[in-house]
Design a protein around this motif. Sequence first.
Motif, PDB file in Angstrom:
ATOM      1  N   LYS A 185       0.848  -1.188   0.000  1.00 39.98           N
ATOM      2  CA  LYS A 185       0.000   0.000   0.000  1.00 39.98           C
ATOM      3  C   LYS A 185       0.885   1.239   0.000  1.00 39.98           C
ATOM      4  CE  LYS A 185      -4.054  -1.880   2.411  1.00 39.98           C
ATOM      5  NZ  LYS A 185      -4.953  -1.699   3.578  1.00 39.98           N
ATOM      6  N   PRO A 186       0.581   2.229  -0.831  1.00 34.96           N
ATOM      7  CA  PRO A 186       1.448   3.405  -0.914  1.00 34.96           C
ATOM      8  C   PRO A 186       1.253   4.338   0.275  1.00 34.96           C
ATOM      9  CG  PRO A 186      -0.472   3.730  -2.290  1.00 34.96           C
ATOM     10  CD  PRO A 186      -0.570   2.313  -1.756  1.00 34.96           C
ATOM     11  N   PRO A 187       2.242   5.193   0.543  1.00 35.46           N
ATOM     12  CA  PRO A 187       2.030   6.244   1.535  1.00 35.46           C
ATOM     13  C   PRO A 187       1.086   7.308   0.971  1.00 35.46           C
ATOM     14  CG  PRO A 187       4.380   5.926   1.029  1.00 35.46           C
ATOM     15  CD  PRO A 187       3.604   5.224  -0.017  1.00 35.46           C
ATOM     16  N   VAL A 188       0.449   8.057   1.854  1.00 34.61           N
ATOM     17  CA  VAL A 188      -0.276   9.251   1.445  1.00 34.61           C
ATOM     18  C   VAL A 188       0.359  10.424   2.179  1.00 34.61           C
ATOM     19  CG1 VAL A 188      -2.069   8.942   3.224  1.00 34.61           C
ATOM     20  CG2 VAL A 188      -2.514  10.388   1.216  1.00 34.61           C
ATOM     21  N   ILE A 189       0.603  11.494   1.445  1.00 36.74           N
ATOM     22  CA  ILE A 189       1.245  12.680   2.005  1.00 36.74           C
ATOM     23  C   ILE A 189       0.199  13.779   2.072  1.00 36.74           C
ATOM     24  CG2 ILE A 189       3.034  14.423   1.678  1.00 36.74           C
ATOM     25  CD1 ILE A 189       4.518  12.136   0.025  1.00 36.74           C
ATOM     26  N   PRO A 205       8.048   8.504  -4.822  1.00 27.40           N
ATOM     27  CA  PRO A 205       7.307   8.645  -6.087  1.00 27.40           C
ATOM     28  C   PRO A 205       6.052   7.785  -6.144  1.00 27.40           C
ATOM     29  CG  PRO A 205       9.336   7.373  -6.393  1.00 27.40           C
ATOM     30  CD  PRO A 205       9.391   7.947  -5.019  1.00 27.40           C
ATOM     31  N   GLU A 206       5.978   6.730  -5.334  1.00 34.53           N
ATOM     32  CA  GLU A 206       4.795   5.872  -5.330  1.00 34.53           C
ATOM     33  C   GLU A 206       3.675   6.438  -4.472  1.00 34.53           C
ATOM     34  OE1 GLU A 206       7.093   4.542  -1.656  1.00 34.53           O
ATOM     35  OE2 GLU A 206       7.469   5.507  -3.584  1.00 34.53           O
ATOM     36  N   ALA A 207       3.959   7.495  -3.726  1.00 36.62           N
ATOM     37  CA  ALA A 207       2.990   8.037  -2.778  1.00 36.62           C
ATOM     38  C   ALA A 207       1.884   8.812  -3.485  1.00 36.62           C
ATOM     39  CB  ALA A 207       3.685   8.947  -1.767  1.00 36.62           C
ATOM     40  N   VAL A 208       0.763   8.928  -2.797  1.00 36.41           N
ATOM     41  CA  VAL A 208      -0.332   9.795  -3.231  1.00 36.41           C
ATOM     42  C   VAL A 208      -0.183  11.111  -2.467  1.00 36.41           C
ATOM     43  CG1 VAL A 208      -2.824  10.127  -3.277  1.00 36.41           C
ATOM     44  CG2 VAL A 208      -1.857   7.864  -3.733  1.00 36.41           C
ATOM     45  N   ILE A 235       1.435  10.300   6.116  1.00 35.80           N
ATOM     46  CA  ILE A 235       2.474  11.253   6.514  1.00 35.80           C
ATOM     47  C   ILE A 235       1.818  12.630   6.523  1.00 35.80           C
ATOM     48  CG2 ILE A 235       4.759  12.180   6.043  1.00 35.80           C
ATOM     49  CD1 ILE A 235       5.366   9.665   4.423  1.00 35.80           C
ATOM     50  N   ASN A 236       1.645  13.188   7.696  1.00 32.80           N
ATOM     51  CA  ASN A 236       0.965  14.475   7.803  1.00 32.80           C
ATOM     52  C   ASN A 236       1.971  15.613   7.884  1.00 32.80           C
ATOM     53  OD1 ASN A 236      -1.022  16.444   8.125  1.00 32.80           O
ATOM     54  ND2 ASN A 236      -0.822  16.346  10.355  1.00 32.80           N
ATOM     55  N   ALA A 237       2.137  16.304   6.753  1.00 30.57           N
ATOM     56  CA  ALA A 237       3.014  17.462   6.689  1.00 30.57           C
ATOM     57  C   ALA A 237       2.215  18.747   6.584  1.00 30.57           C
ATOM     58  CB  ALA A 237       3.958  17.340   5.485  1.00 30.57           C
ATOM     59  N   ALA A 238       0.900  18.650   6.770  1.00 31.51           N
ATOM     60  CA  ALA A 238       0.034  19.827   6.680  1.00 31.51           C
ATOM     61  C   ALA A 238      -0.033  20.518   8.028  1.00 31.51           C
ATOM     62  CB  ALA A 238      -1.364  19.416   6.231  1.00 31.51           C
ATOM     63  N   ALA A 239       0.023  21.839   8.014  1.00 33.17           N
ATOM     64  CA  ALA A 239      -0.079  22.598   9.266  1.00 33.17           C
ATOM     65  C   ALA A 239      -0.289  24.071   8.945  1.00 33.17           C
ATOM     66  CB  ALA A 239       1.167  22.426  10.123  1.00 33.17           C
ATOM     67  N   TYR A 240      -0.897  24.759   9.870  1.00 38.46           N
ATOM     68  CA  TYR A 240      -0.924  26.220   9.853  1.00 38.46           C
ATOM     69  C   TYR A 240       0.363  26.668  10.519  1.00 38.46           C
ATOM     70  CZ  TYR A 240      -2.551  31.011  10.726  1.00 38.46           C
ATOM     71  OH  TYR A 240      -2.691  32.387  10.753  1.00 38.46           O
ATOM     72  N   THR A 241       1.240  27.361   9.786  1.00 34.97           N
ATOM     73  CA  THR A 241       2.570  27.685  10.297  1.00 34.97           C
ATOM     74  C   THR A 241       2.861  29.180  10.350  1.00 34.97           C
ATOM     75  OG1 THR A 241       3.498  27.425   8.070  1.00 34.97           O
ATOM     76  CG2 THR A 241       3.547  25.484   9.522  1.00 34.97           C
ATOM     77  N   ALA A 242       1.848  30.017  10.154  1.00 38.51           N
ATOM     78  CA  ALA A 242       2.043  31.469  10.236  1.00 38.51           C
ATOM     79  C   ALA A 242       2.094  31.844  11.721  1.00 38.51           C
ATOM     80  CB  ALA A 242       0.927  32.198   9.516  1.00 38.51           C
ATOM     81  N   VAL A 243       3.277  31.715  12.312  1.00 37.31           N
ATOM     82  CA  VAL A 243       3.443  31.802  13.760  1.00 37.31           C
ATOM     83  C   VAL A 243       2.969  33.144  14.301  1.00 37.31           C
ATOM     84  CG1 VAL A 243       5.128  31.739  15.629  1.00 37.31           C
ATOM     85  CG2 VAL A 243       5.340  30.153  13.713  1.00 37.31           C
ATOM     86  N   ASP A 244       3.325  34.222  13.630  1.00 41.83           N
ATOM     87  CA  ASP A 244       2.922  35.547  14.112  1.00 41.83           C
ATOM     88  C   ASP A 244       1.433  35.803  13.885  1.00 41.83           C
ATOM     89  OD1 ASP A 244       5.512  36.164  14.963  1.00 41.83           O
ATOM     90  OD2 ASP A 244       6.078  36.884  12.962  1.00 41.83           O
TER      91      ASP A 244
END
Length: 463
Positions: A185-189, A205-208, A235-244
């Motif tokens: 099963k592929p990873p999902v990003i 490259p196999e990831a969705v 793989i959760n790389a999503a985030a709100y990162t606008a710190v200020d």
Amino acid sequence: MTELSAHPTPIPGLLVFDLPLHGDSRGWFKENWQRAKMTSLGLPDFGPVQNNVSFNEEAGSTRGLHAEPWDKLISLAHGRIFGAWVDLRPGETYGTSFSLDMGPEKAVFVPRGVANGYQALEPKTVYSYLVNDHWSPRARDSYTYLNLADPTIGIDWPIPLDHAELSDADRSHPFFPDVDPVAPKPPVIVGASGQLGRALVEHFPEAVGLARTDIDLCDPASIDATDFSQFGVIINAAAYTAVDAAETKQGRRECWQVNVTGLAHLVEQARKHRVPMVHISSDYVFDGTQETHDEDEPLSPLGVYGQTKAAGEKLVSTLPKHWIVRTSWVIGQGNNFVRTMVGLASRGVNPSVVGDQYGRLTFTRDLVDGIDHLIRTAAPFGTYHLTNAGPPQSWADIAKRVFELSGRSSDDVTEVTTAQYVSEKQSAPRPRNSTLNLDKISATGFRPVPAENRLFDYLDEIQ
């Protein structure tokens, strides 16, 4: 009486269990599946959700070979079978077979991608199996089949197949040369369009890859619309990162919505489908009073962004299978501190840069390599710190080095305090010390590259 025990086979992950039968004049009793005892012997905690039973009227009833899209634990309630299994997963053991004459005193764990078949050796044999996904017509369409009579594999069926009872479908299954291996099963990003997300997509490259246009963490319906059962790891790389911006009224709401509320829905999808999760967290979960932070240091975030990342960690940690990866000062594609300093150097600007916040840069190529290492080596689940190696530096130290490597003098960078820098700005509180201890991930066999080495490489790429 036989003791409960587990035995490996030539097919990786295919396990044979000896099951004690407790008998008297009335018959026998057995523990067919005992989670605590069997997982302690090596059975994956595979989370069965469905129990199927196949009744075989006559000896010679033969079924298979089917590689189904789930793990299964097979056993018998009555009779005997000749069981046969073939590894159809790509790799060194592709095509390896194993067979076993078994009765109620045995059980076999069959991992996804291994074709399973059997032949009843006694009338009225009752074959039972647990699976960790629900059967559906869609699931059936993803089966991989191998012909029972395949000469390459050469399974020695006790009752010749021309004297056995087979279905027309099983007789028509393809032979080994025409079988496509069962891909993992592929990873999902999730968050595929960000700095780290783009590096992850390139590395896997196999990831969705799911960008915000594909899945919106602010919209639970968008998360629920994605079928996460098809993935091997999230793989959760999503985030709100606008710190200020997170310190403003609107930013605070959006930061909590993405980093906590949306993440909670993602965690529930991982739990529902028993998919391991890699979650990217931050040095901002600490207040920075310690010079170096260990994984087990109590959380103490200063601002809204750090508070949401700390809350997100607590959500992810409720999953049985998770890796929380804390990192800091990420540098990759897109806008970041190093690119900004290169641009200022090229335009002849003399910047003022904070000199009393300390940490290490993390280049996305090394962050991705570390994530890949955790997944590929099946490192113990838990929290890991992952940055580039080397001595801690201040932002001003890094800016001066970038200026030097860009042909400018380090004296063109003016070092200021955090208080001076934010005196007329809307700014979130930041940890003074962001250096993360790398001993734990190093103990798994991953050796982070020094940040100085990667800085040279990165400047070559962007210049």
